[in-house]
Design an enzyme around this catalytic site. Structure first.
Site, PDB file in Angstrom:
ATOM      1  N   HIS A  48       0.824  -1.216   0.000  1.00 39.21           N
ATOM      2  CA  HIS A  48       0.000   0.000   0.000  1.00 39.21           C
ATOM      3  C   HIS A  48       0.856   1.263   0.000  1.00 39.21           C
ATOM      4  CE1 HIS A  48      -3.377  -2.528   2.107  1.00 39.21           C
ATOM      5  NE2 HIS A  48      -3.086  -2.955   0.892  1.00 39.21           N
ATOM      6  N   HIS A  96      -9.023  -2.019  -5.276  1.00 35.51           N
ATOM      7  CA  HIS A  96      -7.949  -2.316  -4.325  1.00 35.51           C
ATOM      8  C   HIS A  96      -6.976  -3.337  -4.912  1.00 35.51           C
ATOM      9  CE1 HIS A  96      -5.925  -2.408  -0.475  1.00 35.51           C
ATOM     10  NE2 HIS A  96      -5.782  -3.715  -0.681  1.00 35.51           N
ATOM     11  N   ASP A 153      -2.985  -2.951  -5.316  1.00 32.49           N
ATOM     12  CA  ASP A 153      -1.980  -3.956  -4.947  1.00 32.49           C
ATOM     13  C   ASP A 153      -1.032  -4.252  -6.108  1.00 32.49           C
ATOM     14  OD1 ASP A 153      -2.832  -4.278  -2.341  1.00 32.49           O
ATOM     15  OD2 ASP A 153      -4.036  -6.065  -2.739  1.00 32.49           O
ATOM     16  N   HIS A 167      -0.940 -11.302  -4.536  1.00 34.39           N
ATOM     17  CA  HIS A 167       0.457 -10.942  -4.270  1.00 34.39           C
ATOM     18  C   HIS A 167       1.436 -11.976  -4.831  1.00 34.39           C
ATOM     19  CE1 HIS A 167      -0.839  -7.564  -1.979  1.00 34.39           C
ATOM     20  NE2 HIS A 167      -1.454  -8.293  -1.081  1.00 34.39           N
ATOM     21  N   HIS A 180      50.160 -11.669 -24.117  1.00 37.21           N
ATOM     22  CA  HIS A 180      48.846 -12.041 -23.554  1.00 37.21           C
ATOM     23  C   HIS A 180      47.972 -12.667 -24.639  1.00 37.21           C
ATOM     24  CE1 HIS A 180      45.013 -11.564 -21.329  1.00 37.21           C
ATOM     25  NE2 HIS A 180      45.781 -11.440 -20.269  1.00 37.21           N
TER      26      HIS A 180
END
Length: 466
Positions: free
Chosen positions: A82, A264, A268, A291, A369
């Site tokens: 929230h 809501h 979320d 969730h 190298h």
């Protein structure tokens, strides 16, 4: 695909709220504090030794049964969604959220009070560009067990649609959408959390939802209320009388919207997808979100963004002349052969530079190298990136020939591919923050044959030559 879209934002002043944690029932003080550019969303537990920090990052999600819970090095943040939704909804990029407990206050079960507090603290622009990831393809995640699914598709704005179906008479199918984050404050922020009666009973039996009352959770009654249950609820909510309204919710609450549950769920989704860690531009469609599916999708999208950025090979039109050839480069950089390790510059903007080096067998380092197996040393690849970045850094001064750049720090260096004679190295460096007091920090990438060879974060200082 990334886009430097607009400026980052934080808050101007500190602001504090006090309340009770929904599941812990503990008094908690939460303070929003301004944060520097590129901080993102950060939680800070000021009640613990060393005041540990937990970044809002999907990789720290440990539990999603009763909210999105984060844990880093044994330190927890519960029900983060929230608060994060409020930050996203007000288009804040950087903020420190200090807590003296593990859980933010539940307030009324929505983001309303957090939005009010953040607006009181005053959202302000910062002197750094906002990094936004633009969605160019459909990306989805489905939980086969629950049927929950989230997808994102290309769009001109960050948009979200949530569709919920709980298969109950009291709360059937609902939808909610926002076409732009500017709608969050008035359409979504005050949508409160909700539960079904059977869930409330389970939580009460396990000693949870201690900070809950009828003012911060809508309770949908999906079963017959027994006298025993009524007694439990009266005790838990400290009410003399409890009854069920005709619309199937416990009394003492009036719905703000007929589809408040869907709104809501959208709230979320916004809070959970904040855990991606990057602002996104695309349209999210969430079918039966929760969730668990939200955070799994956040992890998948975060991984996709990371891969895309690493593999974002700069496309060069070799039919066009470069912006700078080696002679132009030597007019800016003090380096000279055999230690000049960039041949051409193809792109040069305020924030980004793209350069190139042809790696030939004539390079002096190949002598040792390695004999019989020539490989370009990784440290010289980093040096070549730094020289390319030096072009970008020195662009910030009017007389670059009178300045030098010195390494200060190198972080997160990774070598992915060998570089051998005959290869063409393409370098891309982007400023991570505006240059201040001669200090510049860049994200650097080196590509070979279209693949990422080397990456590093480079910090250097621009110093006037004597």
């Amino acid at each position: 695909m990334a886009d430097i879209h607009s400026k980052q934002h934080t808050i101007k002043n500190e602001v504090t709220l006090k309340g009770v944690g929904l599941h812990t029932g503990k008094e908690v003080k939460m303070t929003f504090k301004p944060a520097p550019v590129n901080t993102g969303y950060v939680f800070k537990r000021v009640d613990l030794d060393d005041q540990p920090i937990i970044e809002a990052d999907a990789s720290y999600v440990v539990n999603t049964q009763r909210g999105t819970n984060l844990e880093k090095n044994g330190v927890s943040i519960q029900t983060s969604e929230h608060v994060l939704a409020a930050c996203v909804g007000l288009e804040i990029d950087n903020i420190i959220i200090e807590l003296d407990a593990s859980e933010p206050p539940i307030m009324d079960g929505s983001s309303k009070f957090f939005v009010e507090a953040l607006e009181k603290a005053e959202v302000v622009e910062q002197d750094a560009c906002r990094d936004e990831f633009i969605i160019t393809e459909v990306i989805s995640y489905k939980d086969e067990e629950t049927g929950s699914e989230i997808m994102i598709m290309p769009s001109d704005h960050y948009q979200v649609t949530a569709m919920v179906d709980f298969g109950t008479k009291v709360l059937g199918t609902q939808n909610a959408s926002i076409q732009n984050l500017s709608e969050f404050k008035t359409e979504i922020a005050n949508a409160r959390t909700f539960s079904f009666l059977h869930e409330i009973e389970t939580l009460l039996e396990h000693g949870l939802i201690k900070g809950g009352d009828l003012n911060n959770a809508i309770v949908y009654v999906d079963k017959e209320l027994s006298p025993e249950t009524m007694d439990k609820l009266r005790t838990a909510f400290n009410k003399d009388n409890i009854s069920v309204k005709p619309n199937g919710i416990l009394d003492n609450l009036t719905l703000h919207y007929p589809n408040e549950a869907a709104r809501h769920k959208l709230l979320d989704v916004l809070g959970d997808l904040a855990l991606i860690g990057t602002r996104i531009r695309g349209k999210v469609i969430a079918n039966k979100p929760g969730h668990q599916v939200n955070t799994e999708f956040a992890k998948k999208l975060a991984k996709h963004i990371k891969t895309e950025r690493r593999n974002n090979f700069p496309r060069i039109d070799y039919d066009k002349p470069p912006l700078m050839d080696v002679n132009d480069i030597m007019n800016i950089l003090p380096h000279r052969p055999p230690f000049l390790l960039v041949d051409k510059i193809y792109t040069l903007t305020e924030n980004c530079v793209v350069g190139m080096k042809n790696v030939t067998m004539n390079e002096p380092f190949f002598v040792g190298h390695f004999p019989g197996k020539p490989v370009m040393p990784g440290v010289l690849q980093v040096e070549a990136m730094a020289q390319t970045g030096g072009i970008l850094a020195l662009k910030s001064v009017p007389d670059p020939e009178n300045y030098l750049t010195y390494f200060m720090k190198i972080d997160n260096v990774k070598f992915k591919q060998q570089v051998v004679p005959g290869d063409t190295l393409i370098f891309k460096l982007e400023l991570l923050a505006p240059i201040r007091r001669g200090i510049c920090q860049m994200q650097g990438y080196a590509y070979v044959n279209g693949k990422l060879a080397t990456e590093a974060i480079l910090m250097a200082q621009i110093v006037k030559s004597k």
